[in-house]
Design a protein around this motif. Structure first.
Motif, PDB file in Angstrom:
ATOM      1  N   PRO A 181       0.804  -1.239   0.000  1.00 45.79           N
ATOM      2  CA  PRO A 181       0.000   0.000   0.000  1.00 45.79           C
ATOM      3  C   PRO A 181       0.826   1.273   0.000  1.00 45.79           C
ATOM      4  N   TRP A 182       1.940   1.309   0.761  1.00 42.45           N
ATOM      5  CA  TRP A 182       2.717   2.547   0.795  1.00 42.45           C
ATOM      6  C   TRP A 182       3.395   2.813  -0.546  1.00 42.45           C
ATOM      7  N   GLY A 183       3.920   1.775  -1.169  1.00 45.45           N
ATOM      8  CA  GLY A 183       4.493   1.971  -2.496  1.00 45.45           C
ATOM      9  C   GLY A 183       3.458   2.330  -3.535  1.00 45.45           C
ATOM     10  N   ALA A 230      -5.118   7.188  -2.610  1.00 47.15           N
ATOM     11  CA  ALA A 230      -4.668   5.798  -2.686  1.00 47.15           C
ATOM     12  C   ALA A 230      -4.788   5.102  -1.335  1.00 47.15           C
ATOM     13  N   LEU A 231      -4.445   5.798  -0.254  1.00 51.00           N
ATOM     14  CA  LEU A 231      -4.572   5.201   1.076  1.00 51.00           C
ATOM     15  C   LEU A 231      -6.040   4.936   1.421  1.00 51.00           C
ATOM     16  N   LEU A 232      -6.919   5.860   1.060  1.00 48.65           N
ATOM     17  CA  LEU A 232      -8.347   5.632   1.303  1.00 48.65           C
ATOM     18  C   LEU A 232      -8.864   4.451   0.482  1.00 48.65           C
ATOM     19  N   ALA A 233      -8.410   4.345  -0.754  1.00 51.75           N
ATOM     20  CA  ALA A 233      -8.857   3.234  -1.593  1.00 51.75           C
ATOM     21  C   ALA A 233      -8.326   1.896  -1.068  1.00 51.75           C
ATOM     22  N   ALA A 292       0.681   3.987  -2.909  1.00 48.10           N
ATOM     23  CA  ALA A 292       0.313   5.386  -2.668  1.00 48.10           C
ATOM     24  C   ALA A 292       1.351   6.336  -3.242  1.00 48.10           C
ATOM     25  N   GLY A 293       2.625   5.989  -3.117  1.00 47.87           N
ATOM     26  CA  GLY A 293       3.656   6.845  -3.695  1.00 47.87           C
ATOM     27  C   GLY A 293       3.579   6.922  -5.202  1.00 47.87           C
ATOM     28  N   ARG A 294       3.277   5.794  -5.838  1.00 46.25           N
ATOM     29  CA  ARG A 294       3.164   5.812  -7.295  1.00 46.25           C
ATOM     30  C   ARG A 294       1.952   6.635  -7.740  1.00 46.25           C
ATOM     31  N   CYS A 295       0.839   6.498  -7.054  1.00 43.01           N
ATOM     32  CA  CYS A 295      -0.338   7.300  -7.401  1.00 43.01           C
ATOM     33  C   CYS A 295      -0.075   8.787  -7.185  1.00 43.01           C
ATOM     34  N   ALA A 296       0.641   9.133  -6.121  1.00 37.86           N
ATOM     35  CA  ALA A 296       0.964  10.534  -5.867  1.00 37.86           C
ATOM     36  C   ALA A 296       1.842  11.099  -6.975  1.00 37.86           C
ATOM     37  N   LEU A 297       2.827  10.331  -7.419  1.00 35.78           N
ATOM     38  CA  LEU A 297       3.709  10.808  -8.488  1.00 35.78           C
ATOM     39  C   LEU A 297       2.942  10.999  -9.793  1.00 35.78           C
ATOM     40  N   ARG A 298       2.091  10.046 -10.136  1.00 30.37           N
ATOM     41  CA  ARG A 298       1.387  10.124 -11.417  1.00 30.37           C
ATOM     42  C   ARG A 298       0.374  11.265 -11.430  1.00 30.37           C
TER      43      ARG A 298
END
Length: 559
Positions: free
Chosen positions: A371-373, A442-445, A375-381
């Motif tokens: 999940p943390w990885g 992403a964390l909520l999802a 979330a990071g990918r979704c934040a970057l995109r």
């Protein structure tokens, strides 16, 4: 050489079917112009603009502006004693409502034609289809540039100035109160306007319109390809399915939802208004203009706004009050909130909109890591996508209009409006808002197990192909990498049938060990004691003799 419906070239690539390419381009461009012309004509009619001129040329001019073209207004007011230096008009604002309708229709038909090409499309066919749409669109726009010019004549005899009183007949001593002897000359000069003929026209600039239209249609096709999640792409573009399209489609979705909210607000404003048709016409032509100015403003992007004269009525409250003040300070959400505290609701709405975009990105992105990885990918995109989209909205909603008309030796009318956003701050704030919304969404999802639940098939295939070890053959000891977390409620292989059976019968059943063959019941043993009344199993028959043995010969002789 033929292969099914589609021929093959010498290198093995499928041949381009030029008939389908041309027909799909004609359909896309035709429906786009029909939609833009319909919206433009209806908006102008509701605004009662056709009462002053011909609706056809005005519609062609508005469509040309909405598609990236330019229109030059001109005026011939020599009958009023003016020359060209005293009367000028300049307008640089696009009716984004017209352009948005054309972009949606053009994208829908273009993407529909690509989906019929199969799972993948060759680069040559993609360029051919896009190039045909661009060429045909620019050609149609050239026809509008030829038709989009008209001259509106203002007849002074229809102004109701036939009964102009003399200077001494002005009531209330108005002639004595006007400065510079204007009271003596004003009635006579107004009387001269009865026979005046003023001509005001507009002309579409052909060169600028063709260049702007080519840029418009190319941008629309690029955005459509990046935002469509199920449209095939050439081989080797799997990363676009997996990384770009979820964030781009999420942003396009929330921007269109914001436009629908603006149209709903205009519909609510029509209720009880004295001029509902004018509100409807303005909403059809310019609802995206107002909404897409509010999106960057609600995300704290500063703007430079100045307005004077009658054009201040174009801006909504309290933007009109702040624009009247000539100040070097930029217009921000905080300065607007000083005039009206309800402006902070705009920031709340935009924050919720970005969070919705983050959740959509997570839902539409394949889950291949923790999940943390993820979330990071979704934040970057989403951060990269928003950093590019927010400056685009700021650039599209720039407004520049200036009009000045000097009548009878003094300025009777002067108006101007300038609204420009800061592109650099839009880039930085877009990256920050996108990254934060992408991570939180992403964390909520992931917390609600919705991450990856709406992944498009091309993105799912691309995620499996891009996973570590995907190049090796998958098998029973090397299963393929899943693209979403396992859900025991929907996966029948994760359910224990014994648990369900025990719950239905109210008892408890232990899972039996796994064996190679079904378990057969063991026959009961014979009792050892005499006189037993228990049932005895009969002895099994002897096995048949092998062929050619003495037993087999004796059996044949006996028979």
């Amino acid at each position: 050489m033929e292969s099914g419906r589609q021929g093959m070239r010498g290198d093995g690539a499928p041949a381009i079917r030029w008939g389908d390419v041309l027909l799909s381009a004609v359909a896309a461009v035709s429906w786009a112009f029909i939609g833009m012309a319909g919206v433009a004509a209806l908006g102008l009619h509701l605004l009662e603009a056709d009462a002053a001129g011909s609706l056809g040329p005005m519609t062609a001019a508005v469509v040309a502006i909405g598609a990236g073209g330019r229109v030059t207004p001109s005026g011939d007011v020599s009958a009023f004693g003016l020359d060209s230096a005293q009367a000028h008009t300049a307008i640089d604002v696009a009716p984004l409502g017209v352009g948005l309708v054309g972009a949606l229709l053009l994208s829908w038909f273009f993407l529909r034609s690509l989906r019929g090409a199969g799972v993948e499309i060759s680069p040559g066919e993609l360029l051919a289809r896009a190039g045909a749409v661009v060429v045909l669109f620019v050609a149609m726009l050239g026809g509008l540039a030829w038709a989009g010019h008209d001259i509106i004549t203002i007849d002074g005899s229809k102004l109701g100035l036939n009964d102009i009183p003399g200077a001494g007949s002005l009531p209330g001593g108005i002639a004595d109160k006007l400065p510079g002897g204007l009271g003596d000359a004003l009635p006579d000069r107004l009387g001269d306007l009865v026979h005046a003929q003023a001509k005001v026209g507009f002309t579409v600039q052909t060169g600028a319109t063709l260049l702007g239209g080519a840029a418009f249609v190319a941008g629309v096709l690029v955005i459509a390809l990046l935002a469509s999640r199920r449209t095939p792409l050439p081989r080797g573009w799997e990363a676009v399915h997996r990384t770009v399209r979820p964030a781009a489609s999420a942003l396009v979705t929330v921007v269109l939802v914001a436009v629908l909210a603006g149209l709903a607000a205009a519909l609510y404003a029509m209720i009880g208004d004295d001029h509902p048709k004018r509100i409807a016409g303005a909403a059809l032509l310019g609802a995206p203009n107002g909404v897409w100015i509010g999106v960057p403003l609600g995300l704290f992007v500063p703007w430079d706004a100045k307005a004077s004269g009658a054009l201040t009525k174009v801006l909504p409250h309290p933007l009109d009050e702040l624009a009247r003040v000539s100040s070097d300070q930029p217009m921000t959400l905080g300065r607007l909130a000083e005039l009206d505290g309800r402006v902070w609701l705009l920031a709340v709405a935009m924050a919720l909109m970005m969070l919705f975009a983050g959740v959509l990105t997570a839902v539409r992105s394949p889950v291949v890591r923790a999940p943390w990885g993820f979330a990071g990918r979704c934040a970057l995109r989403l951060g990269v996508a928003t950093a590019l989209a927010l400056p685009l909205l700021v650039w599209l909603t720039d407004v520049s209009a200036d009009a000045s008309l000097s009548v009878l030796g003094f300025d009777a009318f002067g108006a101007g409006i300038e609204v420009h956003g800061h592109l650099g701050m839009a880039l930085l704030l877009g990256a920050a808002w996108g990254a934060g919304a992408g991570a939180l969404g992403a964390l909520l999802a992931c917390a609600t197990r919705a991450a990856g639940s709406r992944v498009a098939p091309p993105a799912a295939v691309a995620a499996v192909a891009g996973a570590p070890g995907a190049g090796e053959a998958a098998g029973p000891y090397r299963p393929s990498s899943p693209y979403r977390p396992s859900n025991p409620d929907t996966n029948p292989y994760l359910k224990n049938p014994y648990d369900e059976r025990s719950q239905s019968h109210g008892g408890s059943v232990n899972a039996a060990p796994t064996v190679a063959s079904p378990i057969r019941p063991e026959p009961p043993r014979r009792p050892r004691g005499r006189g037993s009344t228990s049932r005895e199993w009969p002895a099994p028959p002897p096995p048949p003799p092998p062929p050619g043995s003495n037993r087999e010969q004796r059996r044949r002789e006996d028979s």
